[in-house]
Design a protein around this motif. Sequence first.
Motif, PDB file in Angstrom:
ATOM      1  N   GLN A  35      92.337 101.796 -60.071  1.00 56.29           N
ATOM      2  CA  GLN A  35      91.583 102.630 -61.188  1.00 56.29           C
ATOM      3  C   GLN A  35      90.854 101.784 -61.982  1.00 56.29           C
ATOM      4  OE1 GLN A  35      94.836 104.565 -63.135  1.00 56.29           O
ATOM      5  NE2 GLN A  35      95.136 106.129 -61.568  1.00 56.29           N
ATOM      6  N   ASP A  36      91.358 100.338 -62.140  1.00 57.54           N
ATOM      7  CA  ASP A  36      90.427  99.394 -62.882  1.00 57.54           C
ATOM      8  C   ASP A  36      88.999  99.383 -62.295  1.00 57.54           C
ATOM      9  OD1 ASP A  36      92.129  99.050 -65.029  1.00 57.54           O
ATOM     10  OD2 ASP A  36      92.920  97.214 -63.994  1.00 57.54           O
ATOM     11  N   ASP A  37      88.966  99.145 -60.863  1.00 57.63           N
ATOM     12  CA  ASP A  37      87.784  99.022 -60.160  1.00 57.63           C
ATOM     13  C   ASP A  37      87.061 100.389 -60.221  1.00 57.63           C
ATOM     14  OD1 ASP A  37      88.591  96.650 -59.263  1.00 57.63           O
ATOM     15  OD2 ASP A  37      89.114  97.405 -57.322  1.00 57.63           O
ATOM     16  N   MET A  38      87.570 101.409 -60.365  1.00 58.29           N
ATOM     17  CA  MET A  38      86.781 102.753 -60.213  1.00 58.29           C
ATOM     18  C   MET A  38      86.461 103.323 -61.491  1.00 58.29           C
ATOM     19  SD  MET A  38      89.067 104.827 -57.494  1.00 58.29           S
ATOM     20  CE  MET A  38      88.225 106.189 -57.580  1.00 58.29           C
ATOM     21  N   LYS A  39      86.763 102.739 -62.792  1.00 59.49           N
ATOM     22  CA  LYS A  39      86.475 103.250 -64.102  1.00 59.49           C
ATOM     23  C   LYS A  39      84.981 103.196 -64.280  1.00 59.49           C
ATOM     24  CE  LYS A  39      90.119 101.745 -66.833  1.00 59.49           C
ATOM     25  NZ  LYS A  39      90.751 100.868 -67.790  1.00 59.49           N
ATOM     26  N   LYS A  42      81.413 100.378 -64.474  1.00 60.35           N
ATOM     27  CA  LYS A  42      81.868  99.169 -63.521  1.00 60.35           C
ATOM     28  C   LYS A  42      80.891  99.242 -62.516  1.00 60.35           C
ATOM     29  CE  LYS A  42      85.993  97.468 -65.174  1.00 60.35           C
ATOM     30  NZ  LYS A  42      87.095  96.775 -65.020  1.00 60.35           N
ATOM     31  N   VAL A  43      80.461  98.168 -62.021  1.00 62.77           N
ATOM     32  CA  VAL A  43      79.714  97.839 -60.955  1.00 62.77           C
ATOM     33  C   VAL A  43      80.423  97.522 -59.689  1.00 62.77           C
ATOM     34  CG1 VAL A  43      77.575  96.662 -60.087  1.00 62.77           C
ATOM     35  CG2 VAL A  43      77.885  97.042 -62.577  1.00 62.77           C
ATOM     36  N   ILE A  44      81.683  97.260 -60.003  1.00 67.46           N
ATOM     37  CA  ILE A  44      82.584  96.839 -58.947  1.00 67.46           C
ATOM     38  C   ILE A  44      82.403  97.984 -57.717  1.00 67.46           C
ATOM     39  CG2 ILE A  44      84.847  96.331 -58.244  1.00 67.46           C
ATOM     40  CD1 ILE A  44      85.327  95.370 -61.106  1.00 67.46           C
ATOM     41  N   VAL A  45      82.681  99.124 -57.785  1.00 71.42           N
ATOM     42  CA  VAL A  45      82.399 100.146 -56.908  1.00 71.42           C
ATOM     43  C   VAL A  45      81.487 100.013 -55.950  1.00 71.42           C
ATOM     44  CG1 VAL A  45      82.670 102.662 -56.380  1.00 71.42           C
ATOM     45  CG2 VAL A  45      84.049 101.779 -57.997  1.00 71.42           C
ATOM     46  N   GLN A  46      80.281  99.929 -56.491  1.00 70.23           N
ATOM     47  CA  GLN A  46      79.063  99.851 -55.841  1.00 70.23           C
ATOM     48  C   GLN A  46      79.001  98.562 -54.896  1.00 70.23           C
ATOM     49  OE1 GLN A  46      76.576 101.907 -55.471  1.00 70.23           O
ATOM     50  NE2 GLN A  46      77.398 103.461 -56.723  1.00 70.23           N
ATOM     51  N   LYS A  47      79.601  97.501 -55.436  1.00 76.91           N
ATOM     52  CA  LYS A  47      79.651  96.310 -54.722  1.00 76.91           C
ATOM     53  C   LYS A  47      80.472  96.342 -53.532  1.00 76.91           C
ATOM     54  CE  LYS A  47      78.433  92.875 -58.269  1.00 76.91           C
ATOM     55  NZ  LYS A  47      79.035  91.804 -59.037  1.00 76.91           N
ATOM     56  N   LEU A  48      81.673  97.040 -53.979  1.00 71.42           N
ATOM     57  CA  LEU A  48      82.684  97.145 -52.562  1.00 71.42           C
ATOM     58  C   LEU A  48      81.875  98.126 -51.635  1.00 71.42           C
ATOM     59  CD1 LEU A  48      86.005  97.631 -54.869  1.00 71.42           C
ATOM     60  CD2 LEU A  48      85.295  95.836 -53.177  1.00 71.42           C
ATOM     61  N   GLN A  95      94.874 110.337 -58.981  1.00 69.43           N
ATOM     62  CA  GLN A  95      94.416 111.269 -59.934  1.00 69.43           C
ATOM     63  C   GLN A  95      95.315 111.191 -61.349  1.00 69.43           C
ATOM     64  OE1 GLN A  95      94.521 114.853 -57.862  1.00 69.43           O
ATOM     65  NE2 GLN A  95      92.612 114.734 -56.910  1.00 69.43           N
ATOM     66  N   THR A  96      96.527 110.848 -61.399  1.00 68.72           N
ATOM     67  CA  THR A  96      97.223 110.819 -62.768  1.00 68.72           C
ATOM     68  C   THR A  96      97.041 109.234 -63.156  1.00 68.72           C
ATOM     69  OG1 THR A  96      99.148 110.180 -61.730  1.00 68.72           O
ATOM     70  CG2 THR A  96      99.061 112.425 -62.246  1.00 68.72           C
ATOM     71  N   GLU A  97      96.707 109.116 -64.203  1.00 73.76           N
ATOM     72  CA  GLU A  97      96.299 107.706 -64.945  1.00 73.76           C
ATOM     73  C   GLU A  97      97.585 106.793 -64.787  1.00 73.76           C
ATOM     74  OE1 GLU A  97      94.583 106.162 -69.040  1.00 73.76           O
ATOM     75  OE2 GLU A  97      93.355 107.978 -68.257  1.00 73.76           O
ATOM     76  N   ALA A  98      97.276 105.611 -64.483  1.00 68.42           N
ATOM     77  CA  ALA A  98      98.441 104.649 -64.667  1.00 68.42           C
ATOM     78  C   ALA A  98      99.099 104.653 -65.949  1.00 68.42           C
ATOM     79  CB  ALA A  98      97.815 103.273 -64.105  1.00 68.42           C
ATOM     80  N   PHE A  99     100.067 104.046 -65.606  1.00 68.89           N
ATOM     81  CA  PHE A  99     101.240 104.004 -67.088  1.00 68.89           C
ATOM     82  C   PHE A  99     100.754 102.417 -67.524  1.00 68.89           C
ATOM     83  CE2 PHE A  99     103.931 107.205 -65.058  1.00 68.89           C
ATOM     84  CZ  PHE A  99     103.799 108.160 -65.878  1.00 68.89           C
ATOM     85  N   THR A 100     100.705 102.414 -68.799  1.00 66.88           N
ATOM     86  CA  THR A 100     100.496 101.037 -69.359  1.00 66.88           C
ATOM     87  C   THR A 100     101.883 100.896 -70.395  1.00 66.88           C
ATOM     88  OG1 THR A 100      99.870 102.146 -71.373  1.00 66.88           O
ATOM     89  CG2 THR A 100      98.184 101.661 -69.885  1.00 66.88           C
TER      90      THR A 100
END
Length: 141
Positions: A35-39, A42-48, A95-100
């Motif tokens: 989920q951090d990668d997909m926020k 962020k450019v990480i998804v495009q790089k992946l 689809q559910t946000e991760a717990f913090t």
Amino acid sequence: MGTGKYRRKKMNKGDHPIKEKYRTKRKTKDLDEIQDDMKPGKVIVQKLMTQEVDEDKPGAAQHYCVHCAKYCVNEKALKDHLRGKPHKKRIKALQTEAFTQKDAEMCAGMGSFTAPKTFNTDLPTMDVEETSSTAETTTQD
């Protein structure tokens, strides 16, 4: 009494199941890392999704599922993976946000509990021509 055979083997399993549980050989990214990668932003998804050719990774790192953090050997394998049950389960879990830590404290009585929010798992669409042209330019260099 009877002279029949009896079981001599021990029936306890010892700590084998515990060791098996904590093995990290096939460990992939956790849901919160994905989920951090997909926020958004962020450019990480495009790089992946548009990685350079890497012969050490399956499929030369050209066929990657961002949701599952998994490399596929070819386009057909990626399409089969996208239609499969493990991928669909991973999407539903994402689809559910991760717990913090804040959520954990609220559940422990240090605040009021709020229901988890939904997380957008849609990826930016990419044309097949774009990915093939980037792969061709990297192979020509």
